[in-house]
Design a protein around this motif. Structure first.
Motif, PDB file in Angstrom:
ATOM      1  N   SER A   2       0.568  -1.489  -0.343  1.00 53.86           N
ATOM      2  CA  SER A   2      -0.036   0.128   0.092  1.00 53.86           C
ATOM      3  C   SER A   2       0.535   0.852  -0.308  1.00 53.86           C
ATOM      4  CB  SER A   2      -0.873  -0.042   1.208  1.00 53.86           C
ATOM      5  OG  SER A   2      -0.533   0.214   2.469  1.00 53.86           O
ATOM      6  N   LYS A   3       0.340   2.521  -0.395  1.00 51.72           N
ATOM      7  CA  LYS A   3       1.195   3.159  -0.517  1.00 51.72           C
ATOM      8  C   LYS A   3       1.172   4.501   0.870  1.00 51.72           C
ATOM      9  CE  LYS A   3       1.693   3.315  -5.251  1.00 51.72           C
ATOM     10  NZ  LYS A   3       3.298   2.882  -5.956  1.00 51.72           N
ATOM     11  N   GLY A   4       1.525   5.054   0.777  1.00 55.64           N
ATOM     12  CA  GLY A   4       1.693   5.920   2.054  1.00 55.64           C
ATOM     13  C   GLY A   4       0.503   7.342   1.892  1.00 55.64           C
ATOM     14  N   TYR A   5       0.363   7.268   0.890  1.00 56.39           N
ATOM     15  CA  TYR A   5      -0.509   8.959   0.835  1.00 56.39           C
ATOM     16  C   TYR A   5      -1.948   8.334  -0.028  1.00 56.39           C
ATOM     17  CZ  TYR A   5       0.898   8.408  -4.577  1.00 56.39           C
ATOM     18  OH  TYR A   5       1.279   7.804  -5.980  1.00 56.39           O
ATOM     19  N   SER A   6      -2.686   9.074  -0.355  1.00 57.89           N
ATOM     20  CA  SER A   6      -3.758   8.684  -1.291  1.00 57.89           C
ATOM     21  C   SER A   6      -4.734   9.644  -2.029  1.00 57.89           C
ATOM     22  CB  SER A   6      -5.635   8.655  -0.603  1.00 57.89           C
ATOM     23  OG  SER A   6      -6.306   8.756  -0.867  1.00 57.89           O
ATOM     24  N   LEU A   7      -4.412   9.871  -3.390  1.00 57.97           N
ATOM     25  CA  LEU A   7      -5.225  11.280  -3.896  1.00 57.97           C
ATOM     26  C   LEU A   7      -6.624  12.165  -3.874  1.00 57.97           C
ATOM     27  CD1 LEU A   7      -3.110  10.591  -7.237  1.00 57.97           C
ATOM     28  CD2 LEU A   7      -2.825  12.151  -5.033  1.00 57.97           C
ATOM     29  N   LYS A   8      -7.967  10.739  -3.411  1.00 60.75           N
ATOM     30  CA  LYS A   8      -8.481  11.328  -3.031  1.00 60.75           C
ATOM     31  C   LYS A   8      -9.082  11.989  -2.785  1.00 60.75           C
ATOM     32  CE  LYS A   8     -12.411   9.807   0.680  1.00 60.75           C
ATOM     33  NZ  LYS A   8     -12.318  11.163   1.609  1.00 60.75           N
ATOM     34  N   ASN A   9      -8.549  13.045  -1.920  1.00 60.72           N
ATOM     35  CA  ASN A   9      -8.999  14.949  -1.810  1.00 60.72           C
ATOM     36  C   ASN A   9      -7.604  14.956  -2.740  1.00 60.72           C
ATOM     37  OD1 ASN A   9      -9.674  13.692   0.910  1.00 60.72           O
ATOM     38  ND2 ASN A   9      -7.572  14.123   2.121  1.00 60.72           N
ATOM     39  N   VAL A  10      -7.412  15.156  -3.265  1.00 62.94           N
ATOM     40  CA  VAL A  10      -6.606  15.812  -4.269  1.00 62.94           C
ATOM     41  C   VAL A  10      -7.017  15.472  -5.341  1.00 62.94           C
ATOM     42  CG1 VAL A  10      -4.607  15.935  -6.633  1.00 62.94           C
ATOM     43  CG2 VAL A  10      -4.015  16.036  -3.407  1.00 62.94           C
ATOM     44  N   ASN A  11      -7.850  14.404  -6.047  1.00 59.30           N
ATOM     45  CA  ASN A  11      -9.289  14.291  -7.130  1.00 59.30           C
ATOM     46  C   ASN A  11     -10.475  15.195  -7.066  1.00 59.30           C
ATOM     47  OD1 ASN A  11      -7.839  12.762  -8.415  1.00 59.30           O
ATOM     48  ND2 ASN A  11      -8.073  10.797  -7.652  1.00 59.30           N
ATOM     49  N   ILE A  21      -4.003  17.756 -10.917  1.00 61.88           N
ATOM     50  CA  ILE A  21      -3.211  16.497 -10.242  1.00 61.88           C
ATOM     51  C   ILE A  21      -1.552  16.570 -10.089  1.00 61.88           C
ATOM     52  CG2 ILE A  21      -2.945  14.335  -9.220  1.00 61.88           C
ATOM     53  CD1 ILE A  21      -6.052  14.308 -10.686  1.00 61.88           C
ATOM     54  N   ALA A  22      -0.998  16.686 -11.851  1.00 65.69           N
ATOM     55  CA  ALA A  22       0.347  16.241 -11.956  1.00 65.69           C
ATOM     56  C   ALA A  22       1.057  17.630 -11.311  1.00 65.69           C
ATOM     57  CB  ALA A  22       0.603  16.103 -13.315  1.00 65.69           C
ATOM     58  N   VAL A  23       0.225  19.451 -11.090  1.00 67.13           N
ATOM     59  CA  VAL A  23       0.662  20.191 -10.230  1.00 67.13           C
ATOM     60  C   VAL A  23       1.443  20.437  -8.969  1.00 67.13           C
ATOM     61  CG1 VAL A  23       0.178  22.913  -9.805  1.00 67.13           C
ATOM     62  CG2 VAL A  23       0.298  21.435 -12.482  1.00 67.13           C
ATOM     63  N   GLN A  63      -2.512  16.648   5.055  1.00 65.38           N
ATOM     64  CA  GLN A  63      -4.405  16.248   4.834  1.00 65.38           C
ATOM     65  C   GLN A  63      -4.331  15.605   3.221  1.00 65.38           C
ATOM     66  OE1 GLN A  63      -4.753  19.340   8.079  1.00 65.38           O
ATOM     67  NE2 GLN A  63      -5.582  17.800   8.934  1.00 65.38           N
ATOM     68  N   LEU A  64      -3.531  17.082   2.700  1.00 64.64           N
ATOM     69  CA  LEU A  64      -4.269  16.740   1.285  1.00 64.64           C
ATOM     70  C   LEU A  64      -4.372  15.392   0.726  1.00 64.64           C
ATOM     71  CD1 LEU A  64      -5.345  18.218  -1.500  1.00 64.64           C
ATOM     72  CD2 LEU A  64      -3.289  18.726  -1.878  1.00 64.64           C
ATOM     73  N   PHE A  65      -3.009  15.000   0.762  1.00 65.63           N
ATOM     74  CA  PHE A  65      -1.985  14.374   0.402  1.00 65.63           C
ATOM     75  C   PHE A  65      -2.783  12.484   1.476  1.00 65.63           C
ATOM     76  CE2 PHE A  65      -0.137  15.993  -2.723  1.00 65.63           C
ATOM     77  CZ  PHE A  65      -0.450  15.873  -3.051  1.00 65.63           C
ATOM     78  N   ASP A  66      -3.832  12.924   2.022  1.00 62.04           N
ATOM     79  CA  ASP A  66      -3.785  11.746   3.207  1.00 62.04           C
ATOM     80  C   ASP A  66      -2.929  11.261   3.269  1.00 62.04           C
ATOM     81  OD1 ASP A  66      -6.741  10.408   4.340  1.00 62.04           O
ATOM     82  OD2 ASP A  66      -6.821   8.999   3.321  1.00 62.04           O
ATOM     83  N   ILE A  67      -1.841  11.105   4.419  1.00 66.91           N
ATOM     84  CA  ILE A  67      -0.944  10.664   4.814  1.00 66.91           C
ATOM     85  C   ILE A  67      -0.684  10.703   5.997  1.00 66.91           C
ATOM     86  CG2 ILE A  67       2.349  11.320   5.254  1.00 66.91           C
ATOM     87  CD1 ILE A  67       1.675  12.810   2.387  1.00 66.91           C
ATOM     88  N   ASN A 102       9.033   7.849   2.543  1.00 65.16           N
ATOM     89  CA  ASN A 102       8.129   6.483   1.473  1.00 65.16           C
ATOM     90  C   ASN A 102       7.078   7.430   0.638  1.00 65.16           C
ATOM     91  OD1 ASN A 102       9.842   4.452   2.546  1.00 65.16           O
ATOM     92  ND2 ASN A 102       8.503   4.181   4.207  1.00 65.16           N
ATOM     93  N   VAL A 103       7.448   8.258   1.018  1.00 60.18           N
ATOM     94  CA  VAL A 103       5.836   9.292   0.233  1.00 60.18           C
ATOM     95  C   VAL A 103       6.421   9.689  -0.672  1.00 60.18           C
ATOM     96  CG1 VAL A 103       3.895  10.998   0.182  1.00 60.18           C
ATOM     97  CG2 VAL A 103       4.469   9.383   1.770  1.00 60.18           C
TER      98      VAL A 103
END
Length: 112
Positions: A2-11, A21-23, A63-67, A102-103
């Motif tokens: 599993s990743k140490g981050y999530s893009l849910k909030n970014v999306n 998202i890339a920016v 928080q944005l990257f759900d770390i 790690n992230v």
């Protein structure tokens, strides 16, 4: 693994705009490492106020990257308001550094 981050909030924030998202990812990759380094230096030099400033500055990005570092960031922030030694905050700081490293590796791999 599993990743140490999530893009849910970014999306949600980007509305699915891949360029945006890339920016956001690129900005995270550029800004977080020097901020973490500065926070580490602040703790090592026993400068709680400076450590607080960097911890507080990074909190929205985590928080944005759900770390999952809110607990440790709050510990760094609370340390600035106590007379505790830097040794007492080192486990939280080490955890932040390990998770962020790690992230960063995950993001670099995912967004070449």
């Amino acid at each position: 693994m599993s990743k140490g981050y999530s893009l849910k909030n970014v999306n949600e924030l980007s509305g699915g705009d891949d360029e945006f998202i890339a920016v956001l990812v690129q900005t995270f990759l550029e800004e977080i490492p020097p901020d973490v380094d500065s926070m580490v230096q602040a703790v090592n030099s026993n400068n709680p106020q400076m450590a607080y400033q960097y911890a507080h500055k990074m909190k929205p990005n985590f928080q944005l990257f759900d770390i999952d570092l809110l607990k440790q960031i709050k510990q760094i922030e609370a340390w600035s308001k106590t007379n505790k030694s830097k040794e007492e905050i080192m486990p939280a700081l080490d955890h932040i550094v390990n998770v962020v490293n790690n992230v960063l590796e995950d993001l670099k791999t995912d967004y070449k």
